[in-house]
Design a protein around this motif. Sequence first.
Motif, short mmCIF file in Angstrom:
data_model
loop_
_atom_site.label_atom_id
_atom_site.label_comp_id
_atom_site.label_asym_id
_atom_site.label_seq_id
_atom_site.Cartn_x
_atom_site.Cartn_y
_atom_site.Cartn_z
N HIS A 474 34.11 39.73 34.10
CA HIS A 474 33.64 39.19 33.18
C HIS A 474 33.59 37.53 33.68
O HIS A 474 32.72 36.69 33.43
N GLY A 475 34.16 37.11 34.85
CA GLY A 475 33.83 35.72 35.36
C GLY A 475 34.88 34.73 34.22
O GLY A 475 34.46 33.60 34.30
N PHE A 476 35.85 35.09 33.64
CA PHE A 476 36.57 34.19 33.09
C PHE A 476 37.76 33.37 33.81
O PHE A 476 38.33 34.10 34.50
N VAL A 477 38.13 32.13 33.39
CA VAL A 477 39.25 31.64 33.54
C VAL A 477 40.34 32.37 33.20
O VAL A 477 40.74 32.23 31.87
N PHE A 478 41.61 32.42 34.06
CA PHE A 478 42.73 32.92 33.40
C PHE A 478 44.03 32.26 34.31
O PHE A 478 43.57 32.07 35.37
N GLY A 479 45.24 32.39 33.95
CA GLY A 479 46.29 32.01 34.71
C GLY A 479 47.60 31.89 34.09
O GLY A 479 47.68 32.57 32.91
N VAL A 480 48.54 31.47 34.60
CA VAL A 480 49.86 31.60 34.12
C VAL A 480 50.49 30.22 34.46
O VAL A 480 50.44 29.59 35.54
N GLU A 481 51.39 29.75 33.63
CA GLU A 481 52.13 28.84 33.91
C GLU A 481 53.66 29.11 33.61
O GLU A 481 53.94 29.60 32.52
N SER A 482 54.57 28.97 34.41
CA SER A 482 55.99 29.32 34.14
C SER A 482 56.89 28.60 34.73
O SER A 482 56.90 27.78 35.83
N LYS A 483 57.92 28.19 33.95
CA LYS A 483 59.20 27.47 34.45
C LYS A 483 60.40 28.66 34.39
O LYS A 483 60.75 29.20 33.47
N GLY A 487 60.60 30.23 30.38
CA GLY A 487 59.69 31.21 29.80
C GLY A 487 58.33 30.69 30.63
O GLY A 487 58.10 30.17 31.27
N SER A 488 57.49 31.77 30.27
CA SER A 488 56.00 31.74 30.71
C SER A 488 55.05 31.55 29.76
O SER A 488 55.14 32.24 28.61
N THR A 489 53.71 30.94 30.21
CA THR A 489 52.63 30.92 29.27
C THR A 489 51.46 31.62 30.13
O THR A 489 51.06 31.08 31.10
N PHE A 490 50.99 32.75 29.69
CA PHE A 490 49.54 33.33 30.40
C PHE A 490 48.36 32.83 29.41
O PHE A 490 48.55 32.94 28.04
#
Length: 502
Positions: A474-483, A487-490
Motif C-alpha cells: 500500500h505504501g503506508f508508513v508503519f513502525g514500532v516503538e518499544s521500551k 511495553g510496545s506501540t505498533f
Amino acid sequence: MNKKKKRNKRAGKPVRKYEHHRYRKRQRSTSIYFLLWAAFSVLSLIIVLLFGLAQYSALTETYKRETVRELSEKGKRIEMAWEAPLPDAFKGDRSAYLQFLSVTYDVHAVVLDANGKVLFPVAPSGEETLEDKESYLKKIDVLKSELEKTSLGAVVYEGDNEYVYGVEVSLYGETGVYLYISKSLQLMNATAKSLGVRIILIAVFVLVLAFAVSSAVSGWLARPIAEITKKARLLAQGDFHVDFNGSDYGEEMVALADSLNFARDELSKADRMQKELIANVSHDFKTPLTMIKAYASMIMEISGDIPEKRNKHAQVIVDEADRLSSLVGDVLDLSKIRSGITAFEKRTFDVSAYLYEILSRFEYLKEMQEYTFETEIEDGLYTCADKGKIGQVLYNLIGNAVNYTGEDKKIYVQLKRIEENVFRFSVTDTGEGIKPEELPDIWDRYYRSREVHKRPVKGTGLGLSIVKTVLQIHGFVFGVESKEGEGSTFYVDFPLVEENIP
Ligand code: ADP
C-alpha cells in the motif's frame, strides 16, 4: 507380459522414449582472456599503424618539399652556368663542364635535343645506350608537355621515380635544346621501405607485448571472478559459511562481493527462519491434533451418552480445528500475497467504523479473560485501501498486543489525526517490550522471539510479516516503538481521504 511386448513390436508401434536433462551446460562463451587479448592487440596495432602512417607521410612530404626547393635552386644555377660562356679551364669541353656541374650540385644533368637524344655529356663510347635512348625519348615528351603548361620558362615536376628541373636552353645560338636536371627518389624510397620494415617489427613486438600484458591483466581480472563463481556454487548448494572477498581487486569487485555477502546473509536468515517455522508450525499443528484425537476418543469411550459432557468435548474439538485452520490460513495468506496471487482491491472506507468491528472480535477476551481495551477513536476517518487486508493488519497488531501485554491485561487502541491529511492507528501494550536487537527482525517471516508466551490469540510467527507485506504494497508508513519492561506501540499512518459520496 513378454508376449504383449512382442505383439507391440510386431505391430510396429513406435517405442516412446523419455530423456530427462537435469542440467544443460550453457554454450561456452568467449573467455575474458581472449577478449582482452584481442582488444589489446587490435588497439595496439591500430596505434602502431596510425603512428607508422603518420611517420611515413611526414617523411615523404618533407623529403619531396625539400627536394623540390633544392632542385629548383640548383637547377637555376646550373642553367645560368650553362648559359654563361664556358670557363677556360674546360678548354671547350662542354661535356666535362656539365659533368662537373652535376657532381658539384649532386644532381644528374643532361642536355637533350627535341627528340630526346642526349647531346651532353657525350657518352664515352660516343654512342648512347639503348636504354638511355628509350628512357629519354619518353622523358623529353613529358618535359615538353610540362613546359607548354607554363610561361615561366623552367619547370619542376615529379617524374618517373625522380624529380625533374627542365628548361629550354640555347646551344650555339640555336633553340630546341633542353637542360634536363633530375634528382632520384631512390633514397627516399629506400628510407620508406626500411621504415615499413621497422613498423612491421614494432607491430609484431607490440602483439607479443599485448599478449603478455593481456594475459597478466586478464589473469588478474579473472581470478576473483573464478573465486566468486566457485563460492557462489557452494552457496547455491546451501553452504552459508562462504565469505566473498573482493578487497584486493578494486571497487567493482568489492561491490560485487558485498552484494553477494548480503545475499548470503539474507538467504541464510530465510533458511534458518524457514527451518524454525517448520519446527514451530509442526509443533503448533501437533498440539491441536493431539487434543482433537484425545477428545474424539473421550467422546467415543466415555462421554458419548452424556450429552452435556459430549458437547463440551466436541466444543474443544471445534476450537482446536479452528486453531489449525487459522494457522493454515496464515501460511497460505502470506505465500499468496508474496507471490502476487492475491490482487489488492482498493476502495475508500471508514477505518473508524471498521476498527470498532475488529475490536468486537476481541469481546470474548474481555468477558472471559478480563482483558481491558482502552480506546480513543476519532470518528469518520476514511482511507483508500484494500479493506480486507487492512483488517488483517489491524487484527494482527491488536492480537499481538493481547498476546504480549503485561499482567494488567491492558491494551490501548488509538485512531486519530496526526497531520492534516494523515491519521494514525496505534496499539500499545504493557508487556515486556521488544529487545532493541530484535526490533529489526520481528517483521521477518517466521521470526518469533525465543521466549514462550501464553497466547490467548493464536500466533504463527507470520503475523507481522503479513502486516509488513500488506503495508509495503500500500505504501503506508508503519513502525514500532518499544521500551524494554514497559511495553510496545505498533502504529500505522493512513492517508486521509474524503468520504466517497456515491
Ligand atoms: P507471532 O505469531 O509469534 O506473534 P508475529 O509475526 O506476529 O508472530 O510476531 C513476531 C514476533 O515479534 C513475536 O514472536 C514477538 O517476539 C514479537 N512481537 C510482536 N508483537 C509484539 C508485542 N506487542 N510485544 C512484544 N513482542 C512482540
